[in-house]
Design a protein around this motif. Structure first.
Motif, short mmCIF file in Angstrom:
data_model
loop_
_atom_site.label_atom_id
_atom_site.label_comp_id
_atom_site.label_asym_id
_atom_site.label_seq_id
_atom_site.Cartn_x
_atom_site.Cartn_y
_atom_site.Cartn_z
N ILE A 56 4.43 -1.85 -10.07
CA ILE A 56 4.75 -0.94 -11.18
C ILE A 56 5.84 0.03 -10.75
N ILE A 57 5.73 0.53 -9.53
CA ILE A 57 6.74 1.45 -9.00
C ILE A 57 8.09 0.74 -8.91
N SER A 58 8.09 -0.48 -8.42
CA SER A 58 9.36 -1.19 -8.25
C SER A 58 9.98 -1.61 -9.59
N ALA A 59 9.15 -1.88 -10.60
CA ALA A 59 9.67 -2.28 -11.91
C ALA A 59 10.26 -1.09 -12.67
N TYR A 64 7.36 3.55 -20.25
CA TYR A 64 6.11 4.21 -19.85
C TYR A 64 6.47 5.31 -18.86
N ARG A 65 7.13 6.33 -19.39
CA ARG A 65 7.65 7.42 -18.56
C ARG A 65 6.55 8.14 -17.79
N GLY A 66 6.86 8.50 -16.57
CA GLY A 66 5.96 9.29 -15.75
C GLY A 66 5.04 8.49 -14.85
N ILE A 67 4.73 7.26 -15.22
CA ILE A 67 3.77 6.49 -14.43
C ILE A 67 4.32 6.18 -13.04
N VAL A 68 5.61 5.91 -12.93
CA VAL A 68 6.21 5.59 -11.62
C VAL A 68 6.08 6.79 -10.69
N GLU A 69 6.41 7.97 -11.19
CA GLU A 69 6.35 9.17 -10.36
C GLU A 69 4.92 9.47 -9.91
N LEU A 73 3.49 9.23 -6.02
CA LEU A 73 2.82 10.33 -5.31
C LEU A 73 1.46 9.88 -4.78
N GLY A 74 0.74 9.09 -5.57
CA GLY A 74 -0.53 8.54 -5.11
C GLY A 74 -0.32 7.61 -3.92
N PHE A 75 0.74 6.83 -3.99
CA PHE A 75 1.07 5.92 -2.89
C PHE A 75 1.34 6.71 -1.62
N CYS A 76 2.09 7.82 -1.73
CA CYS A 76 2.39 8.65 -0.56
C CYS A 76 1.11 9.25 0.02
N GLY A 77 0.24 9.76 -0.83
CA GLY A 77 -1.03 10.31 -0.37
C GLY A 77 -1.93 9.25 0.23
N TRP A 78 -1.93 8.08 -0.34
CA TRP A 78 -2.75 6.98 0.17
C TRP A 78 -2.29 6.61 1.58
#
Length: 83
Positions: A56-59, A64-69, A73-78
């Motif tokens: 989803i991040i790469s696409a 669907y604005r905002g979902i990538v950001e 951030l969740g990816f960075c925290g994970w």
């Protein structure tokens, strides 16, 4: 007594569903792409689902604005806890 299956298969219900879809397509500028996992299934469980977030991040779908950001951030925290 009317069978629920008759109602669910009725022309009237089908037309009403189509009318609602038409309205949401016209007036809702933001929507989750069909087939994309929900935010809840990716980020709100016991573990962050990086395998679902990365595509989803790469696409970066602009509809669907905002979902990538948020997922990034969740990816960075994970990443801090994945080690």
């Amino acid at each position: 007594m009317t069978d629920v299956r008759d109602i669910l298969g009725s022309k009237e219900l089908s037309e009403a569903v189509q009318a609602v879809r038409s309205l949401t397509n016209r007036y809702c500028s933001q929507r989750k792409p069909e087939g994309q996992p929900s935010f809840a299934s990716i980020a709100l469980g016991k573990t962050f689902r990086a395998d679902k977030a990365a595509p989803i991040i790469s696409a970066a779908d602009p509809s669907y604005r905002g979902i990538v950001e948020v997922l990034f951030l969740g990816f960075c925290g994970w990443g801090d806890f994945a080690v």
